[in-house]
Design a protein around this motif. Structure first.
Motif, mmCIF file in Angstrom:
data_model
loop_
_atom_site.group_PDB
_atom_site.id
_atom_site.type_symbol
_atom_site.label_atom_id
_atom_site.label_comp_id
_atom_site.label_asym_id
_atom_site.label_seq_id
_atom_site.Cartn_x
_atom_site.Cartn_y
_atom_site.Cartn_z
ATOM 1 N N ASP A 1 0.816 -1.216 0.000
ATOM 2 C CA ASP A 1 0.000 0.000 0.000
ATOM 3 C C ASP A 1 0.848 1.264 0.000
ATOM 4 O OD1 ASP A 1 -2.034 -1.808 0.249
ATOM 5 O OD2 ASP A 1 -2.500 -1.350 2.338
ATOM 6 N N ILE A 2 2.108 1.179 0.434
ATOM 7 C CA ILE A 2 2.924 2.385 0.614
ATOM 8 C C ILE A 2 3.223 3.069 -0.720
ATOM 9 C CG2 ILE A 2 5.127 3.277 1.473
ATOM 10 C CD1 ILE A 2 5.049 1.106 3.626
ATOM 11 N N PRO A 3 3.816 2.386 -1.717
ATOM 12 C CA PRO A 3 4.032 3.082 -2.992
ATOM 13 C C PRO A 3 2.733 3.418 -3.706
ATOM 14 C CG PRO A 3 4.545 0.755 -3.228
ATOM 15 C CD PRO A 3 4.325 1.006 -1.763
ATOM 16 N N GLY A 4 1.672 2.653 -3.435
ATOM 17 C CA GLY A 4 0.385 2.983 -4.033
ATOM 18 C C GLY A 4 -0.132 4.320 -3.541
ATOM 19 N N ALA A 5 -0.011 4.563 -2.242
ATOM 20 C CA ALA A 5 -0.492 5.817 -1.667
ATOM 21 C C ALA A 5 0.413 6.991 -2.012
ATOM 22 C CB ALA A 5 -0.617 5.679 -0.147
ATOM 23 N N LEU A 6 1.713 6.782 -2.056
ATOM 24 C CA LEU A 6 2.652 7.886 -2.255
ATOM 25 C C LEU A 6 2.917 8.187 -3.732
ATOM 26 C CD1 LEU A 6 5.319 7.172 0.518
ATOM 27 C CD2 LEU A 6 3.294 8.620 0.631
ATOM 28 N N LEU A 7 2.909 7.144 -4.584
ATOM 29 C CA LEU A 7 3.314 7.327 -5.974
ATOM 30 C C LEU A 7 2.295 6.814 -6.990
ATOM 31 C CD1 LEU A 7 7.017 6.176 -5.578
ATOM 32 C CD2 LEU A 7 6.254 8.522 -5.935
ATOM 33 N N ARG A 8 1.161 6.275 -6.493
ATOM 34 C CA ARG A 8 0.147 5.651 -7.361
ATOM 35 C C ARG A 8 0.723 4.445 -8.106
ATOM 36 N NH1 ARG A 8 -1.910 5.926 -12.484
ATOM 37 N NH2 ARG A 8 -4.132 5.505 -12.657
ATOM 38 N N PRO B 1 3.358 20.878 0.868
ATOM 39 C CA PRO B 1 4.070 21.624 1.906
ATOM 40 C C PRO B 1 5.036 20.717 2.662
ATOM 41 C CG PRO B 1 1.710 22.072 1.988
ATOM 42 C CD PRO B 1 1.902 20.957 1.016
ATOM 43 N N HIS B 2 6.223 21.231 2.860
ATOM 44 C CA HIS B 2 7.233 20.437 3.566
ATOM 45 C C HIS B 2 6.852 20.358 5.041
ATOM 46 C CE1 HIS B 2 11.070 18.577 4.361
ATOM 47 N NE2 HIS B 2 11.265 19.433 5.358
ATOM 48 N N ARG B 3 6.502 19.203 5.479
ATOM 49 C CA ARG B 3 6.128 19.006 6.878
ATOM 50 C C ARG B 3 6.409 17.571 7.261
ATOM 51 N NH1 ARG B 3 1.410 16.116 7.251
ATOM 52 N NH2 ARG B 3 0.117 15.985 5.372
ATOM 53 N N ARG B 4 6.564 17.394 8.533
ATOM 54 C CA ARG B 4 6.726 16.025 9.028
ATOM 55 C C ARG B 4 5.376 15.319 8.976
ATOM 56 N NH1 ARG B 4 8.965 14.859 14.631
ATOM 57 N NH2 ARG B 4 8.755 12.753 13.799
ATOM 58 N N PHE B 5 5.440 14.033 8.707
ATOM 59 C CA PHE B 5 4.219 13.256 8.790
ATOM 60 C C PHE B 5 3.683 13.353 10.216
ATOM 61 C CE2 PHE B 5 3.619 9.810 5.357
ATOM 62 C CZ PHE B 5 3.662 10.794 4.379
ATOM 63 N N GLY B 6 2.381 13.579 10.319
ATOM 64 C CA GLY B 6 1.777 13.556 11.637
ATOM 65 C C GLY B 6 1.659 12.127 12.151
ATOM 66 N N SER B 7 0.871 11.958 13.192
ATOM 67 C CA SER B 7 0.672 10.628 13.764
ATOM 68 C C SER B 7 -0.018 9.727 12.744
ATOM 69 C CB SER B 7 -0.154 10.720 15.044
ATOM 70 O OG SER B 7 -0.456 9.434 15.523
ATOM 71 N N ILE B 8 0.590 8.591 12.471
ATOM 72 C CA ILE B 8 0.041 7.684 11.456
ATOM 73 C C ILE B 8 -1.293 7.101 11.903
ATOM 74 C CG2 ILE B 8 0.509 5.597 10.108
ATOM 75 C CD1 ILE B 8 2.348 7.914 9.441
ATOM 76 N N LEU B 9 -1.435 6.866 13.196
ATOM 77 C CA LEU B 9 -2.640 6.209 13.708
ATOM 78 C C LEU B 9 -3.591 7.183 14.394
ATOM 79 C CD1 LEU B 9 -1.022 2.990 15.237
ATOM 80 C CD2 LEU B 9 -1.973 3.297 12.957
ATOM 81 N N MET C 1 3.434 -5.703 13.119
ATOM 82 C CA MET C 1 3.260 -4.959 11.876
ATOM 83 C C MET C 1 3.046 -3.475 12.143
ATOM 84 S SD MET C 1 0.178 -5.256 9.087
ATOM 85 C CE MET C 1 0.449 -6.981 8.724
ATOM 86 N N ILE C 2 2.389 -3.140 13.258
ATOM 87 C CA ILE C 2 2.046 -1.739 13.521
ATOM 88 C C ILE C 2 3.287 -0.891 13.795
ATOM 89 C CG2 ILE C 2 0.798 -0.200 15.084
ATOM 90 C CD1 ILE C 2 -1.375 -2.334 15.261
ATOM 91 N N PRO C 3 4.143 -1.230 14.778
ATOM 92 C CA PRO C 3 5.334 -0.379 14.981
ATOM 93 C C PRO C 3 6.309 -0.420 13.812
ATOM 94 C CG PRO C 3 5.436 -2.321 16.398
ATOM 95 C CD PRO C 3 4.065 -2.285 15.807
ATOM 96 N N LEU C 4 6.556 -1.604 13.259
ATOM 97 C CA LEU C 4 7.485 -1.689 12.131
ATOM 98 C C LEU C 4 6.911 -0.996 10.901
ATOM 99 C CD1 LEU C 4 8.784 -5.375 12.415
ATOM 100 C CD2 LEU C 4 9.934 -3.278 13.116
ATOM 101 N N GLY C 5 5.586 -1.083 10.709
ATOM 102 C CA GLY C 5 4.955 -0.414 9.583
ATOM 103 C C GLY C 5 5.056 1.099 9.692
ATOM 104 N N ILE C 6 4.913 1.646 10.901
ATOM 105 C CA ILE C 6 5.056 3.090 11.099
ATOM 106 C C ILE C 6 6.459 3.546 10.733
ATOM 107 C CG2 ILE C 6 5.119 4.899 12.865
ATOM 108 C CD1 ILE C 6 2.817 3.449 14.260
ATOM 109 N N ILE C 7 7.465 2.777 11.146
ATOM 110 C CA ILE C 7 8.852 3.125 10.799
ATOM 111 C C ILE C 7 9.037 3.101 9.286
ATOM 112 C CG2 ILE C 7 11.257 2.370 11.003
ATOM 113 C CD1 ILE C 7 10.532 1.255 13.777
ATOM 114 N N MET C 8 8.489 2.061 8.630
ATOM 115 C CA MET C 8 8.631 1.949 7.181
ATOM 116 C C MET C 8 7.929 3.099 6.462
ATOM 117 S SD MET C 8 10.046 -0.029 4.959
ATOM 118 C CE MET C 8 10.067 -0.023 3.174
ATOM 119 N N ILE C 9 6.763 3.497 6.952
ATOM 120 C CA ILE C 9 6.025 4.603 6.331
ATOM 121 C C ILE C 9 6.812 5.900 6.448
ATOM 122 C CG2 ILE C 9 3.994 6.069 6.600
ATOM 123 C CD1 ILE C 9 2.423 3.517 7.323
ATOM 124 N N ARG C 10 7.388 6.147 7.614
ATOM 125 C CA ARG C 10 8.144 7.388 7.811
ATOM 126 C C ARG C 10 9.399 7.420 6.935
ATOM 127 N NH1 ARG C 10 5.960 10.560 11.242
ATOM 128 N NH2 ARG C 10 4.615 9.823 12.922
#
Length: 502
Positions: A73-80, A229-237, A367-376
């Motif tokens: 889902d990650i490249p799908g959401a970020l790059l289609r 806009p250049h910003r940090r990703f907010g809370s993923i969850l 999957m949740i903590p490791l997925g958050i790291i991968m998303i960031r």
């Protein structure tokens, strides 16, 4: 209780813990790379399992496949660009969220509801394995034909463009699926004397081409879009609990559909995601919002694909019948390690079965903590200049294509499908329907021909069996739905005019 304690003891072994975390990182990385599917990630692990203990070997398969399904889902959401075929159903929806400035919402929904779906699917594996396996065994080729055809009709329900164009794209995909010798007749079709076409068109090069290469071609012909806009990703969850409460029914419906489809041999996460996304749009109170970054479809499809991943092990463990390509690989590992599938596995090796359940739940929790790291880490792609990102994408497409066929012809196929996808999207034809036709075409044809052979050419058995008749009714309903919508739109504008004149 003794079997449960034995299962915890097996999972707590140091080699199993290391295998779980190492394969989790591996699955997240491979699944996020366009063209490298969850099946490929699992297949590449098989040589490694030779040197592992039985529980550690199965743990690598379970964990890597669960992580890869989500991280697609990650490249799908970020790059289609969908990382795995299971992500293709809702890639446009997730990418629309990102263009609206809400990438956290799309990626968080994919992570959170994938984990929930995986856990619910595991509970179904534990509690409903015998009953679900009996349902799966009652399916014959007649039911599988209608199920596959119903999956194809989902292309008309999820299309944001004209349903006629969606059906045309799907039929083109079916035509492409006819290429090669991999058909019930075993005769070459549409190969034009090219030996590389005898094996047919693989879905992965087609998927990578129409989504990734066509995106690169569009980028070449259009100006640089305004930067987010250049910003940090907010809370993923941050908003996921609110989404869980708001879309409870779609979430549970996605879990249920994923469990049922997962337990049917040959279906898998891809079909579960397509069917669930189509159902979400069909039963939504706001179907007009789909395709604009609406999270409802992401909730249902995200829960469904991981639920189907766990329930796909039901026929695999009980009868040695693979639920999908991943469990087909897993069955080979089970036999290799002496965990022969069958009912006796649940009696003579009960501790090992509990260990598998625990691994499934543990994999979806971490999957949740490791997925958050991968998303960031992956979110940095949004800030990179497009001129530097697109060549890397093309390189990954070429590597992924070469890995599927181990020849340069697959790379050429990716380029050809990229051109086809570019032309189709420019003219309003949905490429997702094309990919669905390619993926499901062989399943439709094989079950149709096999059913006709069994019935000696009689079509009545397709409608005489109870389950088959219900699936046929759903399929014709999905096929006639665009016609009903068209008639409604033609008739409804006339009603106000009549009342006004009266």
């Amino acid at each position: 209780m003794d079997a449960l304690l034995e299962g915890f003891r097996l999972v707590a072994a140091p080699d199993v813990i290391i295998a779980i975390f190492a394969s989790a990182v591996y699955g997240l990385v491979v699944g996020s790379l366009p063209g490298l599917s969850a099946t490929m990630a699992t297949a590449l692990l098989v040589p490694v399992t030779f040197w592992l203990s039985p529980i550690a070997a199965v743990a690598t398969i379970i964990t890597a496949s669960a992580m890869a399904i989500f991280s697609g889902d990650i490249p799908g959401a970020l790059l289609r660009i969908p990382g795995t075929p299971a992500s293709a159903a809702y890639t446009d929806e997730a990418y629309a969220c990102t263009r609206k400035g809400q990438p956290e919402l799309a990626l968080g929904a994919g992570l959170w509801f994938s984990a929930i779906g995986g856990i619910v699917g595991t509970l179904s594996l534990m509690l409903l394995a015998p009953a679900l396996a009996e349902i799966a065994l009652s399916f014959s080729t007649y039911e599988y034909f209608w199920l596959a055809l119903l999956g194809l009709m989902c292309a008309t329900l999820v299309a944001r463009s004209s349903p006629i164009k969606a059906i045309a794209s799907m039929l083109l995909g079916l035509l492409i699926a006819c290429i090669g010798m991999e058909n019930p007749a075993g005769t070459p079709r549409f190969t034009f004397g090219v030996p590389d076409l005898l094996g047919g068109i693989e879905p992965i090069p087609a998927l990578v081409g129409v989504f990734a290469v066509s995106e690169v071609m569009r980028a070449m012909g259009s100006p640089e879009p305004p930067k987010m806009p250049h910003r940090r990703f907010g809370s993923i969850l941050a908003n996921q609990w609110q989404l869980t409460k708001k879309y409870q029914w779609p979430m549970w419906r996605g879990n249920f559909v994923g469990i049922v489809i997962g337990v049917l041999p040959g279906a898998g996460a891809d079909m579960a995601a397509w069917v669930s996304y189509a159902m979400s749009k069909k039963f939504s109170k706001t179907p007009e919002l789909f395709g604009t970054g609406h999270p409802e479809g992401l909730v249902e499809a995200g829960a469904s694909n991981n639920a189907s991943l766990a329930s796909g092990w039901v026929p695999s463990l009980l009868f040695g019948i693979p639920g999908d390509t991943i469990t087909a690989i897993a069955i080979g590992v089970l036999y290799m390690k002496g965990l022969n599938p069958g009912p006796t596995l649940f009696t003579e090796r009960a501790g090992s079965m509990y260990a598998l359940y625990i691994i499934f739940i543990l994999a979806n929790i971490i999957m949740i903590p490791l997925g958050i790291i991968m998303i960031r880490l992956a979110s940095r792609v949004l800030q990179a200049p497009r001129a530097s990102v697109m060549p890397v994408i093309l390189l990954l497409c070429a590597v992924g294509a070469f890995a599927t066929g181990s020849n340069l012809f697959s790379v050429l196929m990716v380029g050809a499908f990229g051109c086809l996808g570019y032309v189709m999207e420019k003219n309003g034809y949905p490429v997702a329907a094309l990919v669905l036709g390619i993926v499901m075409g062989s399943m439709v044809e094989q079950n149709f021909i096999t059913s006709l052979i069994k019935s000696d050419g009689d079509v009545l058995p397709f409608f005489e069996r109870p389950v088959s008749s219900v699936l046929a009714a759903f399929t014709f309903g999905a096929l006639l739905w665009p016609l009903a919508v068209w008639l409604r739109d033609r008739i409804s504008p006339r009603r106000p005019e009549r009342t006004a004149t009266s």
